[in-house]
Write an enzyme that holds these catalytic residues in place. Structure first.
Site, PDB file in Angstrom:
ATOM      1  N   ARG A  52      -3.824   1.808  -6.357  1.00 44.31           N
ATOM      2  CA  ARG A  52      -3.721   3.187  -6.940  1.00 44.31           C
ATOM      3  C   ARG A  52      -3.766   3.152  -8.479  1.00 44.31           C
ATOM      4  O   ARG A  52      -4.195   4.162  -9.076  1.00 44.31           O
ATOM      5  CB  ARG A  52      -2.226   3.599  -6.529  1.00 44.31           C
ATOM      6  CG  ARG A  52      -2.085   3.741  -4.994  1.00 44.31           C
ATOM      7  CD  ARG A  52      -0.580   4.299  -5.036  1.00 44.31           C
ATOM      8  NE  ARG A  52      -0.304   5.640  -5.308  1.00 44.31           N
ATOM      9  CZ  ARG A  52      -0.056   6.553  -4.335  1.00 44.31           C
ATOM     10  NH1 ARG A  52      -0.509   6.287  -3.169  1.00 44.31           N
ATOM     11  NH2 ARG A  52       0.054   7.607  -4.928  1.00 44.31           N
ATOM     12  N   TYR A  77      -4.996  -3.446   4.522  1.00 46.43           N
ATOM     13  CA  TYR A  77      -6.210  -3.425   4.198  1.00 46.43           C
ATOM     14  C   TYR A  77      -6.369  -4.127   2.729  1.00 46.43           C
ATOM     15  O   TYR A  77      -5.337  -4.162   2.071  1.00 46.43           O
ATOM     16  CB  TYR A  77      -6.906  -1.990   4.015  1.00 46.43           C
ATOM     17  CG  TYR A  77      -6.102  -0.952   2.954  1.00 46.43           C
ATOM     18  CD1 TYR A  77      -6.307  -0.913   2.076  1.00 46.43           C
ATOM     19  CD2 TYR A  77      -5.290  -0.116   3.810  1.00 46.43           C
ATOM     20  CE1 TYR A  77      -5.455   0.036   1.231  1.00 46.43           C
ATOM     21  CE2 TYR A  77      -4.390   0.676   3.102  1.00 46.43           C
ATOM     22  CZ  TYR A  77      -4.701   0.810   1.860  1.00 46.43           C
ATOM     23  OH  TYR A  77      -4.073   1.798   1.171  1.00 46.43           O
ATOM     24  N   ASP A 110       1.220  16.874  -3.743  1.00 50.76           N
ATOM     25  CA  ASP A 110       2.527  16.958  -3.232  1.00 50.76           C
ATOM     26  C   ASP A 110       3.646  17.830  -3.716  1.00 50.76           C
ATOM     27  O   ASP A 110       4.307  18.353  -2.815  1.00 50.76           O
ATOM     28  CB  ASP A 110       3.079  15.570  -3.545  1.00 50.76           C
ATOM     29  CG  ASP A 110       2.522  14.540  -2.484  1.00 50.76           C
ATOM     30  OD1 ASP A 110       1.774  14.811  -1.798  1.00 50.76           O
ATOM     31  OD2 ASP A 110       3.375  13.282  -2.487  1.00 50.76           O
TER      32      ASP A 110
END
Ligand SMILES: Cc1cc2nc3c(=O)[nH]c(=O)nc-3n(C[C@H](O)[C@H](O)[C@H](O)COP(=O)(O)OP(=O)(O)OC[C@H]3O[C@@H](n4cnc5c(N)ncnc54)[C@H](O)[C@@H]3O)c2cc1C
Length: 389
Positions: free
Chosen positions: A107, A216, A296
């Site tokens: 991120r 992952y 969001d």
């Protein structure tokens, strides 16, 4: 401040993508970010082709390719035996089928490449340390007010201030989040600390009954990111930065396959976090006059479909296009919202339902997964028709 400036609250992935999309159509933006320093948390993010298509349109294709990993495939494994329940090719199929890659990225790396692109267009575009707490609209402008002191005026306001959005509260009143009965841990494990059997070049979803784990690689495979989600009756706080002892997650998955247990037990002590998953009732509208919501703040979602950031990035593209095609700001915001409401409502509901895919050991996983993938990945925010619903 120039009265034609676009004001943005929040410099997360949504706010930065919105800024870049507005800069792309020649508009001046000013982002106000609550945090005193810009950045993102240490976690991974899966960028599905619908999001990658948008980032490429924003000019980030080359930098993304360097910073991200293209996973070979997506595998679902049974929680205790590691039996493969579903395998789907990713690297060799996504571009052919959907016209864009599927990437895994840290991120902080995604945030930093968006940030650099915004600042390259305008070094003064972002002001950290400013929390937007109120707004007043009058005539052809919107004034925003900061928590400490001061204000700014602009042509419109985009509230990209996340799940606890102050802009949403100012526009529509406070809303109570509801706990979903699911809680999650996340962690990042250095690949060097893991045996080869634990490290897979793709995404692995471990399917259990009322529990699942997604793992992952990110950062050229040097780190393995995981999210472990369990059904848990009670949880008090929202937000996903509460440090947790590793023993808790290890105990919770003690009857799982030894590779899973090895992964969880190898989490560095300062890199395990736990949080409760909350939802809010969807809003029927995001826009009042010259102010709207994005990401969001507009449509918080559960992480099951990996579409939270993707939706924010899609929103950003559609908003930029709507502003380019409509001189009247209020009309443009209606077109933006009208184009996005049904897509985001569908994805939010889809993420709620996805517990059945990941937390039930029975059923044909290939068929269950295939039922939604096309609709999610083929959406094209760059070219979809714009309209008021
Ligand atoms: C475990 C987990 C895994 C996920 N995995 C994926 C994935 O693989 N793929 C995917 O697409 N999505 C994923 N998501 C969802 C994704 O993280 C979010 O949807 C996304 O970060 C939303 O971006 P945003 O910019 O809208 O909000 P945020 O990232 O919350 O950013 C909001 C920003 O606004 C700032 N802010 C807050 N209030 C104010 C204020 N009043 N004034 C000014 N600034 C303010 C905040 O400091 C922050 O910088 C995941 C989420 C979780 C919880």
């Amino acid at each position: 401040m120039d009265s034609s400036t676009i004001l943005i609250a929040g410099a997360g992935i949504g706010g930065l993508a919105a800024a870049l999309s507005c800069q792309k159509i020649g508009r001046k933006v000013r982002i106000f970010e609550r945090a005193p320093e810009l950045g993102e948390i240490g976690a991974g993010i899966m960028l599905t082709p619908n999001a990658v298509r948008c980032l490429e349109y924003l000019g980030l294709g080359d930098t993304l390719q360097v910073a991200a990993i293209e996973p070979t495939d997506s595998i679902y494994r049974r929680y205790n035996t590691a039996e493969v329940m579903m395998r789907a090719g990713v690297k060799d199929t996504m571009r052919d089928k959907y016209g864009a890659a599927y990437y895994l990225i840290h991120r902080a790396d995604l945030h930093s490449l968006l940030l650099r692109a915004v600042l390259a267009n305008d070094p003064n575009a972002i002001s950290p340390g400013f929390r937007v707490v109120d707004l007043i609209q009058s005539g052809a402008s919107v004034d925003i007010y900061f928590e400490n002191e001061g204000s700014a005026s602009g042509d419109l306001l985009i509230g990209c201030d996340g799940i606890h959005s102050d802009v949403r509260s100012s526009l529509f009143g406070p809303s109570e989040p509801q706990y979903t009965g699911q809680s999650a841990w996340r962690g990042m494990v250095p690949a060097d600390d893991l045996p080869d059997t634990v490290i897979e070049p793709g995404m692995t979803s471990w399917i259990g009954e009322d529990k699942h784990i997604i793992q992952y690689p990110v950062r050229q495979g040097k780190l393995i990111n995981y999210v472990a989600i369990v059904v848990l009756e009670e949880w008090a706080e929202e937000g996903w930065n509460r440090p947790a002892p590793i023993d808790e997650v290890v105990t919770s998955f003690s009857d799982w396959h030894h590779d899973v247990k090895k992964l969880l037990a190898s989490t560095p002590a300062d890199n395990c976090y736990k949080w409760g998953l909350f939802v809010r009732d969807p809003l029927k509208t995001w826009t009042v006059g010259r102010a709207t919501l994005l990401g969001d703040a507009a449509h918080p979602t559960l992480p099951f479909a990996a579409q939270g950031s993707a939706m924010a990035i899609e929103d950003a593209i559609v908003l930029g296009r709507a502003l380019a095609e409509n001189e009247n700001v209020e009309s443009a915001l209606k077109v933006y919202e009208g184009t996005r409401l049904s897509r985001t409502a569908w994805l939010v509901e889809h993420a709620r339902q996805a517990t059945k895919l990941y937390q039930r050991v029975h059923g044909d996983k290939s068929k269950e997964r295939a039922a939604s993938v096309d609709e999610i990945y083929s959406y094209d925010a760059v070219q979809c028709p714009l309209g008021v619903s």
